[in-house]
Design an enzyme around this catalytic site. Structure first.
Site, PDB file in Angstrom:
ATOM      1  N   CYS A  20       0.837  -1.200   0.000  1.00  0.00           N
ATOM      2  CA  CYS A  20       0.000   0.000   0.000  1.00  0.00           C
ATOM      3  C   CYS A  20       0.870   1.247   0.000  1.00  0.00           C
ATOM      4  CB  CYS A  20      -0.919  -0.026   1.217  1.00  0.00           C
ATOM      5  SG  CYS A  20      -1.688   1.531   1.635  1.00  0.00           S
ATOM      6  N   CYS A  67       1.452   3.900   4.744  1.00  0.00           N
ATOM      7  CA  CYS A  67       2.155   4.015   6.024  1.00  0.00           C
ATOM      8  C   CYS A  67       3.635   3.717   5.788  1.00  0.00           C
ATOM      9  CB  CYS A  67       1.615   3.008   7.031  1.00  0.00           C
ATOM     10  SG  CYS A  67      -0.030   3.363   7.591  1.00  0.00           S
ATOM     11  N   CYS A 109      -8.495  -0.667   6.823  1.00  0.00           N
ATOM     12  CA  CYS A 109      -7.249   0.030   7.129  1.00  0.00           C
ATOM     13  C   CYS A 109      -7.179   0.235   8.637  1.00  0.00           C
ATOM     14  CB  CYS A 109      -7.257   1.379   6.415  1.00  0.00           C
ATOM     15  SG  CYS A 109      -5.917   2.447   6.929  1.00  0.00           S
ATOM     16  N   TYR A 134      -6.686  30.565   6.068  1.00  0.00           N
ATOM     17  CA  TYR A 134      -6.851  29.152   5.675  1.00  0.00           C
ATOM     18  C   TYR A 134      -7.669  28.448   6.769  1.00  0.00           C
ATOM     19  CZ  TYR A 134      -2.658  30.646   3.148  1.00  0.00           C
ATOM     20  OH  TYR A 134      -1.743  31.343   2.403  1.00  0.00           O
ATOM     21  N   GLU A 183     -11.023  31.677   3.931  1.00  0.00           N
ATOM     22  CA  GLU A 183     -10.928  30.317   3.390  1.00  0.00           C
ATOM     23  C   GLU A 183     -11.436  30.333   1.944  1.00  0.00           C
ATOM     24  OE1 GLU A 183     -10.180  26.960   4.127  1.00  0.00           O
ATOM     25  OE2 GLU A 183     -11.191  26.536   2.229  1.00  0.00           O
ATOM     26  N   CYS A 212       1.578  21.647   7.804  1.00  0.00           N
ATOM     27  CA  CYS A 212       1.646  20.189   7.593  1.00  0.00           C
ATOM     28  C   CYS A 212       2.826  19.852   6.694  1.00  0.00           C
ATOM     29  CB  CYS A 212       0.341  19.672   7.006  1.00  0.00           C
ATOM     30  SG  CYS A 212      -0.150  20.496   5.511  1.00  0.00           S
TER      31      CYS A 212
END
Ligand code: SAH
Length: 485
Positions: free
Chosen positions: A79, A82, A190, A342, A363, A439
């Protein structure tokens, strides 16, 4: 010794790349090898080689690292979602902390960053050094605090997006795209997602089989069902299902509703129209076939209404810590004018609102702003105001008309970071504090450099693990305006 393609070699993994590949060397030549863990001795095959580095494929682990664990998921390697499942959670946290630290020091050239808290990592405050005081005229140390890890790094995601297709026998399948491909691995459970996903996906498949509704085939752009989006409010238990379809109608929609509403908590069922040839999952239009068109959830004391198309953090337990830190860094006393750029559905805005005089949110997604306004009302806040548009357009326009008026500006941009126009306006508005939630620590580092070159200094940095098992890490930074005497 020269290594050619497909040659087999042995190496010790000494470091990890930002995207989770192990890094090893043979005679000074660098190899990137996926599915390895720092400390492993591995046998690998040469795949692709450039002048100064190459990519290897793991053949076997000869001597496992002390940080290596057996991946809990049977398809972890196939996959690829991860990247760090073979790494102990503790080691994952160390990896993430280092990634943020290195990006900020190397890309962002934040030289006064010092680790505080436990642990032996490089860059930690030494004996006799004190955070907050660098002892020279250049400024102060910026504190790099220990990452906030998860209590349980499994089943933390409140959202899943599952592609539909067919296997070689023509049966409907759903699961995950294998790393970097569009081949579906049939895996309906998952371990990062909620247990309900499996049952819901089974119901959707059963519905499709019974009524001969075809899965979408992107190669020929035919078939109907592209994806299922499933969300769960962890606090409320409410469930949302949205089928993304390549068509304007979902035949037998009532029958799907009949099945899905057997599940406890099923609150909102809809379909979203996406007839484009695109990798973007959702289209613009959503048709609601059951329930109010949204689910409600709660983080801390704040209630949120969430529509299928709105962004909502996927890990509520960690989000609470993240927003709590944003609130702490904002340093509000009740008199401040705050901007939340945002803002999505106003999540951070509403967390800050009780402690601020006024909060403005900006936003780009209109649906999210509708949710944000509704969320303001739902929580009874009359000091929040939301604008639809790009942060880099709304903020400059506001500034042109109204001037500064910002004590604190919070930004939480997508991975590409802030547009320069947005940063430029922030500097002009001159808030005392900027809280940057990110992020992607590489674009964060770039943007911090911009601000630090224009009158701001980094005071605190803290990682927050929202995405256990993966290489992704959220960070939160407090910057303050430098006042020259
Ligand atoms: N602060 C929110 C959302 C963060 S995700 C939360 O914590 O939930 C980033 C958000 O930025 C998304 O909602 C996305 O739609 C929005 N966005 C992307 N580009 C933008 C831009 N140029 N201007 C304003 N918002 C943007």
């Amino acid at each position: 010794m020269e290594i050619k393609k497909n040659d087999v070699f042995f190496t010790t993994i000494e470091d990890m790349s930002d995207d989770g590949a192990g890094i090893g060397k043979t005679d000074g030549y660098t190899w990137f090898i996926k599915d390895t863990v720092i400390g492993d001795v591995v046998e690998a095959a040469a795949m692709k080689m450039k002048k100064s580095y190459g990519y290897g494929r793991l053949i076997r682990v000869v001597e496992p690292s002390a940080a290596r664990v057996e991946p809990a998921c049977p398809v972890a390697r196939q996959c690829g979602g991860c990247q760090l499942q073979a790494m102990s959670y503790e080691e994952q946290l160390r990896f993430k902390e280092n990634k943020v630290f290195h990006n900020l020091t190397r890309i962002g050239k934040i030289e006064n960053l010092r680790r505080v808290g436990d642990g032996p990592e490089e860059g930690r405050l030494g004996a006799g050094e004190e955070s907050g005081d660098r002892g020279d005229q250049k400024g102060r140390y910026a504190e790099f605090l220990p990452i906030m890890g998860m209590e349980d790094p499994w089943r933390y995601r409140n959202k899943g997006q599952f592609p539909f297709g067919r296997d070689k026998d023509g049966r409907t399948v759903t699961g995950f795209f294998a790393g970097r491909t569009h081949k579906i691995i049939p895996q309906e459970d998952c371990l990062l997602g909620v247990e309900e996903n499996r049952e819901i996906l089974g119901m959707i498949k059963g519905f499709m089989d019974q009524y001969h509704i075809e899965a979408y085939d992107e190669e020929v752009h035919k078939g109907l069902v592209r994806h299922a989006l499933i969300r769960k409010g962890f606090y409320t238990g409410e469930l949302m299902v949205c089928l993304v379809i390549n068509g304007r109608n979902l035949p037998k929609a009532g029958k799907l509703v009949e099945r899905l509403t057997e599940m406890e908590g099923m609150t909102s069922i809809s379909y979203n129209i996406n007839m484009e040839k695109t990798n973007v999952i959702m289209g613009k239009e959503t048709v609601h076939i059951y329930g109010p068109g949204f689910i409600t959830d709660q983080i801390g004391d704040v209630k949120y209404r969430i529509s299928p198309q709105s962004f909502y953090q996927v890990n509520p337990a960690q989000t609470k810590k993240l927003y709590g830190t944003a609130l702490e860094y904002a340093g509000l006393t009740g008199n401040e004018v705050v901007w939340d750029l945002y803002c999505g559905i106003g999540t951070i805005s509403l967390f800050l609102a009780p402690k601020a005089k006024k909060v403005y949110g900006v936003e780009i997604v209109p649906q999210a702003i509708e949710d944000a306004r509704e969320n303001g009302r739902l929580n009874g806040f009359d000091n929040v105001e939301f604008f639809v548009g790009k942060a880099e357009e709304v903020l400059p326009e506001w500034y042109k008309k109204n001037g500064g008026q910002a004590d604190v500006i919070v930004v939480d941009p997508p991975r590409k970071g802030c547009d320069e126009k947005c940063l430029e306006t922030i500097v002009k508005m001159g808030p005392e504090r900027v809280v940057y939630v990110s992020c992607d620590s590489a674009t964060l580092a770039r943007d911090l450099r911009y601000l630090c070159d224009r009158g701001y200094e980094v005071r605190k940095v803290r990682g927050c693990d929202m995405f256990g098992g993966t290489v992704h890490v959220e960070s939160i930074v407090l910057l303050s305006k430098i006042h020259t005497k």
